[in-house]
Motif scaffolding. Sequence first.
Motif, PDB file in Angstrom:
ATOM      1  N   UNK A   1       0.761  -0.908   0.378  1.00 50.56           N
ATOM      2  CA  UNK A   1      -0.049   0.211  -0.018  1.00 50.56           C
ATOM      3  C   UNK A   1       1.003   1.181  -0.152  1.00 50.56           C
ATOM      4  N   UNK A   2       1.871   1.102   0.767  1.00 47.74           N
ATOM      5  CA  UNK A   2       2.837   2.409   0.853  1.00 47.74           C
ATOM      6  C   UNK A   2       3.366   2.455  -1.007  1.00 47.74           C
ATOM      7  N   UNK A   3       3.568   1.434  -0.984  1.00 48.07           N
ATOM      8  CA  UNK A   3       4.491   1.661  -3.100  1.00 48.07           C
ATOM      9  C   UNK A   3       3.069   2.207  -3.631  1.00 48.07           C
ATOM     10  N   UNK A   4       2.046   1.155  -3.502  1.00 47.06           N
ATOM     11  CA  UNK A   4       1.050   2.227  -4.253  1.00 47.06           C
ATOM     12  C   UNK A   4       0.653   3.936  -4.482  1.00 47.06           C
ATOM     13  N   UNK A   5       1.022   4.342  -2.691  1.00 48.31           N
ATOM     14  CA  UNK A   5       0.541   5.318  -2.149  1.00 48.31           C
ATOM     15  C   UNK A   5       2.121   6.167  -3.359  1.00 48.31           C
ATOM     16  N   UNK A   6       3.117   5.377  -3.849  1.00 51.98           N
ATOM     17  CA  UNK A   6       4.329   6.887  -4.349  1.00 51.98           C
ATOM     18  C   UNK A   6       3.575   6.445  -6.446  1.00 51.98           C
ATOM     19  N   UNK A   7       2.899   5.878  -6.387  1.00 57.39           N
ATOM     20  CA  UNK A   7       2.352   5.298  -8.418  1.00 57.39           C
ATOM     21  C   UNK A   7       1.869   6.841  -7.673  1.00 57.39           C
ATOM     22  N   UNK A   8       0.756   6.975  -7.063  1.00 55.06           N
ATOM     23  CA  UNK A   8       0.231   8.627  -7.060  1.00 55.06           C
ATOM     24  C   UNK A   8       0.526   9.838  -6.461  1.00 55.06           C
ATOM     25  N   UNK A   9       1.738   9.404  -5.927  1.00 56.92           N
ATOM     26  CA  UNK A   9       3.547  10.734  -6.027  1.00 56.92           C
ATOM     27  C   UNK A   9       2.253  11.608  -4.682  1.00 56.92           C
TER      28      UNK A   9
ATOM     29  N   UNK B   1       9.023  -6.745  -8.516  1.00 57.53           N
ATOM     30  CA  UNK B   1       7.895  -6.425  -9.074  1.00 57.53           C
ATOM     31  C   UNK B   1       8.916  -5.059  -9.921  1.00 57.53           C
ATOM     32  N   UNK B   2       8.814  -4.529 -11.020  1.00 58.53           N
ATOM     33  CA  UNK B   2       8.292  -3.565 -12.006  1.00 58.53           C
ATOM     34  C   UNK B   2       7.627  -2.405 -11.686  1.00 58.53           C
ATOM     35  N   UNK B   3       7.997  -1.105 -10.874  1.00 55.98           N
ATOM     36  CA  UNK B   3       7.366  -0.332  -9.977  1.00 55.98           C
ATOM     37  C   UNK B   3       6.533   1.054 -11.520  1.00 55.98           C
ATOM     38  N   UNK B   4       7.815   0.556 -12.673  1.00 53.66           N
ATOM     39  CA  UNK B   4       7.150   1.747 -13.700  1.00 53.66           C
ATOM     40  C   UNK B   4       5.670   1.223 -14.639  1.00 53.66           C
ATOM     41  N   UNK B   5       6.321  -0.621 -14.398  1.00 55.44           N
ATOM     42  CA  UNK B   5       5.346  -1.602 -15.320  1.00 55.44           C
ATOM     43  C   UNK B   5       4.028  -1.160 -14.147  1.00 55.44           C
ATOM     44  N   UNK B   6       4.462  -1.634 -12.505  1.00 50.05           N
ATOM     45  CA  UNK B   6       2.936  -1.171 -12.380  1.00 50.05           C
ATOM     46  C   UNK B   6       2.359  -0.139 -12.377  1.00 50.05           C
ATOM     47  N   UNK B   7       3.118   0.619 -12.054  1.00 54.10           N
ATOM     48  CA  UNK B   7       2.463   2.471 -12.509  1.00 54.10           C
ATOM     49  C   UNK B   7       1.416   2.628 -13.342  1.00 54.10           C
ATOM     50  N   UNK B   8       2.058   2.082 -14.452  1.00 50.92           N
ATOM     51  CA  UNK B   8       1.285   1.863 -15.549  1.00 50.92           C
ATOM     52  C   UNK B   8       0.043   1.658 -15.684  1.00 50.92           C
ATOM     53  N   UNK B   9      -0.246   0.128 -15.171  1.00 49.10           N
ATOM     54  CA  UNK B   9      -1.256  -0.457 -14.812  1.00 49.10           C
ATOM     55  C   UNK B   9      -1.891  -0.289 -14.085  1.00 49.10           C
ATOM     56  N   UNK B  10      -1.284   0.443 -12.963  1.00 45.94           N
ATOM     57  CA  UNK B  10      -2.519   0.987 -11.854  1.00 45.94           C
ATOM     58  C   UNK B  10      -2.957   1.672 -12.492  1.00 45.94           C
ATOM     59  N   UNK B  11      -2.673   3.205 -12.663  1.00 44.33           N
ATOM     60  CA  UNK B  11      -3.790   3.791 -13.851  1.00 44.33           C
ATOM     61  C   UNK B  11      -4.521   3.613 -14.757  1.00 44.33           C
ATOM     62  N   UNK B  12      -3.469   2.683 -15.247  1.00 50.40           N
ATOM     63  CA  UNK B  12      -4.785   2.599 -16.582  1.00 50.40           C
ATOM     64  C   UNK B  12      -6.311   1.452 -15.752  1.00 50.40           C
TER      65      UNK B  12
END
Length: 241
Positions: free
Chosen positions: A61-69, A93-104
Motif C-alpha cells: 500500500x505504501x508503494x501504491x501511494x508512490x504510484x500516485x505521488x 516487481x517493476x515499479x514503472x510497469x505496475x504504475x502504468x497498469x495501476x493508472x490504467x
Amino acid sequence: MQTAVSQQTKQNRGLIYAALIVGGWAIVHTYSVFFHALSAPLWQTLGLIALQCWLYTGMFIVAHDTMHGSLMPGREKLNAAIGTAILFVYAGFDWKAMRTAHHAHHQFSGTEKDPDFNATNPNAFWPWYTKFFLTYFGWRQLLILVGFTVAYILIGASYANTIIMWAVPAILSSVQLFYFGTYLTHRQSDAFPDHHNARTNNFTRLASLISCFHFGYHHEHHLFPHEPWWRLPARKQEAGG
C-alpha cells in the motif's frame, strides 16, 4: 466538512507511517526467517506469519501511494525511488510497469481494458485472482525470488524457514490485497455508486486498517487517488460514511 491537510503534513505523516511499516516488516521478517524455530509452539509460527502478511500488505500500500505521488507530494523522483525499492523487495516487481497498469486500472476501472479486472468472471474469486496474479507475476519475479532464496540460505536461513516464514506470508498478502482491495470493491454482484465502478467496504476503521490498510475504502480512493492511504477514513467520513 473537509479537513484541510497540508502537503508537508501529508509528507511527514506518510514518511513516519512508511518507516514504521517497512521497519516493522524488516524486523519481523529477519527474525522469522533467520531466528524463529519452527519447533516453537504453533501459535507463535502462525502469529509471525499473520503479522508478516499484514506488514507485507502495508508495504504494498505504501508503494501504491508512490504510484500516485501521495507518499511525498511533489517529490516525483523520491516517490519513484521508494516505490521501486519496496516493490523489488516485496516480490521483484517493476515499479514503472505496475504504475502504468495501476493508472490504467483507474482510467478503465471495471472494464475489459482494466488490467486488474476479470471481465469474463467478474464475480468468481479464484479465476479472477489467478488472472490478477499472472498479470503481475512472471519469469522476472520468479528469478528474483529464486535469487533471494539462494541468498537467504547462503546467509544461514533454513530452507524450511524460507518457505514457511517468507514465501507463505508473501503469497497470503497477495490474496489479502486482492480480496479486500480489488475483489470486494470491484466485483459486479452489487450496483456501483458511479462510473468509477468501485465501492467501499462497510468496515470500521480498525477492521479497515487490519484488512488492507484502508484500501477497502475504495470508492474514496478512486474519487481522490492522490490521497494517501491513511487519509481515506477521513474522506469516507466526509462523504457521510
